[in-house]
Design a protein around this motif. Structure first.
Motif, PDB file in Angstrom:
ATOM      1  N   LYS A  57     -32.121 -11.706  12.688  1.00  0.00           N
ATOM      2  CA  LYS A  57     -31.894 -13.016  12.963  1.00  0.00           C
ATOM      3  C   LYS A  57     -31.061 -13.723  11.709  1.00  0.00           C
ATOM      4  N   ALA A  58     -30.427 -14.749  12.024  1.00  0.00           N
ATOM      5  CA  ALA A  58     -29.556 -15.478  11.095  1.00  0.00           C
ATOM      6  C   ALA A  58     -30.559 -16.232  10.302  1.00  0.00           C
ATOM      7  N   PRO A  59     -30.458 -16.551   8.914  1.00  0.00           N
ATOM      8  CA  PRO A  59     -31.254 -17.041   7.991  1.00  0.00           C
ATOM      9  C   PRO A  59     -31.702 -18.575   8.556  1.00  0.00           C
ATOM     10  N   VAL A  60     -32.740 -18.959   7.834  1.00  0.00           N
ATOM     11  CA  VAL A  60     -33.376 -20.472   8.378  1.00  0.00           C
ATOM     12  C   VAL A  60     -32.220 -21.273   7.550  1.00  0.00           C
ATOM     13  N   PHE A  61     -31.360 -22.031   8.260  1.00  0.00           N
ATOM     14  CA  PHE A  61     -30.566 -23.175   7.703  1.00  0.00           C
ATOM     15  C   PHE A  61     -31.396 -24.439   7.023  1.00  0.00           C
ATOM     16  N   PRO A  62     -30.884 -25.060   6.078  1.00  0.00           N
ATOM     17  CA  PRO A  62     -31.590 -26.252   5.405  1.00  0.00           C
ATOM     18  C   PRO A  62     -31.007 -27.488   6.655  1.00  0.00           C
ATOM     19  N   VAL A 117     -27.873 -28.384   7.382  1.00  0.00           N
ATOM     20  CA  VAL A 117     -26.880 -27.387   7.902  1.00  0.00           C
ATOM     21  C   VAL A 117     -27.029 -27.410   9.469  1.00  0.00           C
ATOM     22  N   ALA A 118     -26.351 -27.674  10.203  1.00  0.00           N
ATOM     23  CA  ALA A 118     -26.541 -27.517  11.841  1.00  0.00           C
ATOM     24  C   ALA A 118     -26.757 -26.084  12.288  1.00  0.00           C
ATOM     25  N   ASP A 119     -25.379 -25.481  11.893  1.00  0.00           N
ATOM     26  CA  ASP A 119     -25.284 -24.072  12.453  1.00  0.00           C
ATOM     27  C   ASP A 119     -24.220 -23.440  11.768  1.00  0.00           C
ATOM     28  N   GLY A 120     -24.131 -22.139  11.902  1.00  0.00           N
ATOM     29  CA  GLY A 120     -23.085 -21.399  11.008  1.00  0.00           C
ATOM     30  C   GLY A 120     -22.110 -20.417  12.048  1.00  0.00           C
ATOM     31  N   THR A 121     -20.834 -19.969  11.618  1.00  0.00           N
ATOM     32  CA  THR A 121     -20.110 -18.959  12.189  1.00  0.00           C
ATOM     33  C   THR A 121     -20.228 -17.524  11.781  1.00  0.00           C
ATOM     34  N   ARG A 172     -31.487  -0.222   3.111  1.00  0.00           N
ATOM     35  CA  ARG A 172     -32.506  -1.526   2.968  1.00  0.00           C
ATOM     36  C   ARG A 172     -31.675  -2.362   2.051  1.00  0.00           C
ATOM     37  N   ASP A 173     -31.653  -3.579   2.434  1.00  0.00           N
ATOM     38  CA  ASP A 173     -31.097  -4.780   1.506  1.00  0.00           C
ATOM     39  C   ASP A 173     -29.467  -4.505   1.168  1.00  0.00           C
ATOM     40  N   GLU A 174     -29.011  -3.870   2.164  1.00  0.00           N
ATOM     41  CA  GLU A 174     -27.641  -3.802   2.038  1.00  0.00           C
ATOM     42  C   GLU A 174     -26.987  -4.921   2.917  1.00  0.00           C
ATOM     43  N   VAL A 175     -25.861  -5.269   2.524  1.00  0.00           N
ATOM     44  CA  VAL A 175     -25.457  -6.593   3.157  1.00  0.00           C
ATOM     45  C   VAL A 175     -24.716  -5.969   4.422  1.00  0.00           C
ATOM     46  N   ILE A 176     -24.830  -6.688   5.466  1.00  0.00           N
ATOM     47  CA  ILE A 176     -24.382  -6.210   6.984  1.00  0.00           C
ATOM     48  C   ILE A 176     -23.473  -7.038   7.563  1.00  0.00           C
ATOM     49  N   CYS A 177     -23.798  -8.528   7.304  1.00  0.00           N
ATOM     50  CA  CYS A 177     -23.094  -9.601   7.808  1.00  0.00           C
ATOM     51  C   CYS A 177     -22.960 -10.781   6.825  1.00  0.00           C
ATOM     52  N   ASP A 178     -21.842 -11.805   7.200  1.00  0.00           N
ATOM     53  CA  ASP A 178     -21.501 -12.744   6.257  1.00  0.00           C
ATOM     54  C   ASP A 178     -21.628 -13.907   7.518  1.00  0.00           C
ATOM     55  N   ILE A 179     -22.309 -15.274   7.240  1.00  0.00           N
ATOM     56  CA  ILE A 179     -22.358 -16.166   7.917  1.00  0.00           C
ATOM     57  C   ILE A 179     -21.854 -17.356   7.211  1.00  0.00           C
ATOM     58  N   GLU A 180     -20.823 -17.990   7.659  1.00  0.00           N
ATOM     59  CA  GLU A 180     -20.033 -19.009   6.880  1.00  0.00           C
ATOM     60  C   GLU A 180     -20.562 -20.374   7.666  1.00  0.00           C
ATOM     61  N   THR A 181     -21.268 -21.077   6.648  1.00  0.00           N
ATOM     62  CA  THR A 181     -21.814 -22.510   6.951  1.00  0.00           C
ATOM     63  C   THR A 181     -20.823 -23.629   6.489  1.00  0.00           C
ATOM     64  N   ASP A 182     -21.206 -25.010   6.611  1.00  0.00           N
ATOM     65  CA  ASP A 182     -20.253 -25.978   6.106  1.00  0.00           C
ATOM     66  C   ASP A 182     -20.282 -25.941   4.557  1.00  0.00           C
ATOM     67  N   ASP A 214     -18.270 -16.167  16.383  1.00  0.00           N
ATOM     68  CA  ASP A 214     -19.482 -16.618  17.319  1.00  0.00           C
ATOM     69  C   ASP A 214     -20.417 -17.861  16.288  1.00  0.00           C
ATOM     70  N   THR A 215     -20.662 -18.958  17.032  1.00  0.00           N
ATOM     71  CA  THR A 215     -21.423 -19.850  16.376  1.00  0.00           C
ATOM     72  C   THR A 215     -22.898 -19.398  16.477  1.00  0.00           C
ATOM     73  N   VAL A 216     -23.750 -19.643  15.423  1.00  0.00           N
ATOM     74  CA  VAL A 216     -25.054 -19.200  15.594  1.00  0.00           C
ATOM     75  C   VAL A 216     -26.032 -20.389  14.882  1.00  0.00           C
ATOM     76  N   LEU A 217     -27.073 -20.587  15.494  1.00  0.00           N
ATOM     77  CA  LEU A 217     -28.151 -21.494  15.052  1.00  0.00           C
ATOM     78  C   LEU A 217     -29.113 -20.978  14.189  1.00  0.00           C
ATOM     79  N   SER A 218     -29.867 -21.580  13.437  1.00  0.00           N
ATOM     80  CA  SER A 218     -30.722 -21.057  12.463  1.00  0.00           C
ATOM     81  C   SER A 218     -31.975 -20.262  13.087  1.00  0.00           C
ATOM     82  N   ASN A 219     -32.078 -19.095  12.496  1.00  0.00           N
ATOM     83  CA  ASN A 219     -33.052 -18.507  13.043  1.00  0.00           C
ATOM     84  C   ASN A 219     -32.565 -17.538  14.347  1.00  0.00           C
TER      85      ASN A 219
END
Length: 402
Positions: free
Chosen positions: A6-11, A14-18, A32-42, A65-70
């Protein structure tokens, strides 16, 4: 059995991310703990890591794609290694053997080059995208063959033959989508000019006293505190003292209410690969000069590496921006709403000045204070800027709290 990534829980801010980049594709093995994806927020780029050793089963949200919190963005197979991943591992082993033989023969290692292509920091990926350079064309000088921003910059400066496919005189255009941060900055700046009664007042400050003090004590200061003594700490401390004297400049407007802040959180504008960001120094009235200098340098390093967190840039009651680092002699900074004032520093330049009836050459800096006239009257704005000028021209006032 597949589990959800899941995407992280945004503050709340921050409404959403890409989805910016998928570092792993379906079937690829991950640790384990390897970075697999970057999500850009505002505001920042958030990294999503693998929950355990395993493979990516499927990607639900693709790049752009736009993603929402969690929100679910992928499916993950814990402990499973697909046929594709096994093939990838065999190919990697073959590359190691080829690399070893080529290295012995004096050729460049294949594995290090392959790793440089796939294992890049967000800032490096952005630099590659904006320059139009393929990662495979850049020789990485970082640890393990990783590509650095300097590698990209050096590659760009190398002489290259003109592309044969481009006709002489043909004019080339390159269209690149705005990042979320750039879009958000544009929205905020436009809103500041349209929704505030913004006005700018100017003054100038003689930097000679601070420059002499800095030259006299910088070595002892660095030896004692482990930090270089720059000009920003003087400006932050002078602004903090001036904010105490003029509370409206440290206030903000919330609807029809004026919010007076009983603390001093000063944002310092920093230029990064992703655009202008404003990390915040908290409680600057309680900080000494070394803490200010170390705080600014730590934020600059985090901005350069793309590691600034949302918490680093949340809040702030006043902002300082230094266009002088880029050679700006005079400018009108735009408010960082909901703050009601921003101080602009500029280039230090020797100019002839009248001093006691005599002409002297002094290192002068223009100061600019943009403010929201809905809350701050001209008298307060000018008084605030004059207070900063006086504190900087007589640094003893800062030390003695005068």
């Amino acid at each position: 059995m597949a589990t959800e990534i899941k995407a992280p829980v945004f503050p709340e801010s921050v409404a959403d991310g890409t989805i910016a980049t998928w570092h792993k594709q379906p079937g690829e093995a991950v640790s384990r703990d390897e970075v697999i994806c970057d999500i850009e927020t505002d505001k920042v780029v958030l990294e999503v890591v693998a929950p355990a050793d395993g493979t990516i089963a499927s990607i639900i949200k693709g790049e752009g794609d736009t993603v929402l919190s969690n929100e679910v963005i992928a499916q993950f197979e814990e402990g499973a290694v697909s046929g594709a991943a096994q093939t990838q591992a065999v190919q990697s082993e073959e590359k190691v053997e080829v690399a070893a033989s080529q290295t012995q023969a004096g050729a460049a290692p294949v594995v290090e080059r392959a790793q440089a292509v796939t294992d890049q920091a967000p800032a490096v990926r952005k630099a590659l995208t904006e320059s139009g350079i393929a990662a495979s064309d850049v020789a990485g000088s970082g640890r393990g063959g990783r590509i650095t921003k300097e590698d990209v910059a050096n590659h760009q400066t190398k002489p290259a033959a003109a592309p044969l496919s481009v006709a002489v005189g043909e004019r080339i255009e390159k269209r690149v989508p705005m990042t979320r941060l750039r879009k958000r900055v544009a929205e905020r700046l436009l809103a500041a000019t349209q929704e505030t009664a913004m006005l700018t007042t100017f003054n100038e400050v003689n930097m000679k006293p601070i420059m002499e003090m800095r030259a006299q004590y910088k070595d002892a200061f660095e030896k004692r505190h482990g930090a270089r003594l720059g000009f920003m700490s003087f400006f932050v401390k002078a602004a903090t003292e001036a904010l105490k004297r003029y509370p409206a400049v440290n206030a903000s407007i919330d609807g029809e209410d004026i919010v007076y802040h009983g603390f001093y959180d000063i944002g310092v504008a920093v230029s990064s690969e992703r655009g202008l960001v404003v990390p915040v120094l908290r409680d600057t009235d309680r900080m000494n000069y070394a803490e200010v200098e170390n705080g600014i340098r730590a934020y600059a390093a985090k901005a350069r590496d793309g590691k600034l967190g949302i918490e680093d840039m949340t809040g702030g009651t006043f902002t300082i921006t230094n266009g002088g680092t880029f050679g700006s002699l005079l400018s009108t900074p735009i408010l960082n709403t909901p703050q009601t004032a921003i101080l602009g520093m500029h280039k230090i330049q020797d100019r002839p000045m009248a001093v006691n009836g005599q002409v002297e050459i002094l290192p002068m800096m223009y100061l600019a204070l943009s403010y929201d006239h809905r809350l701050i009257d001209g008298k307060e704005a000018v008084g605030f800027l004059v207070a900063i000028k006086e504190l900087l021209e007589e640094p003893a006032r800062l030390i003695l709290d005068l």
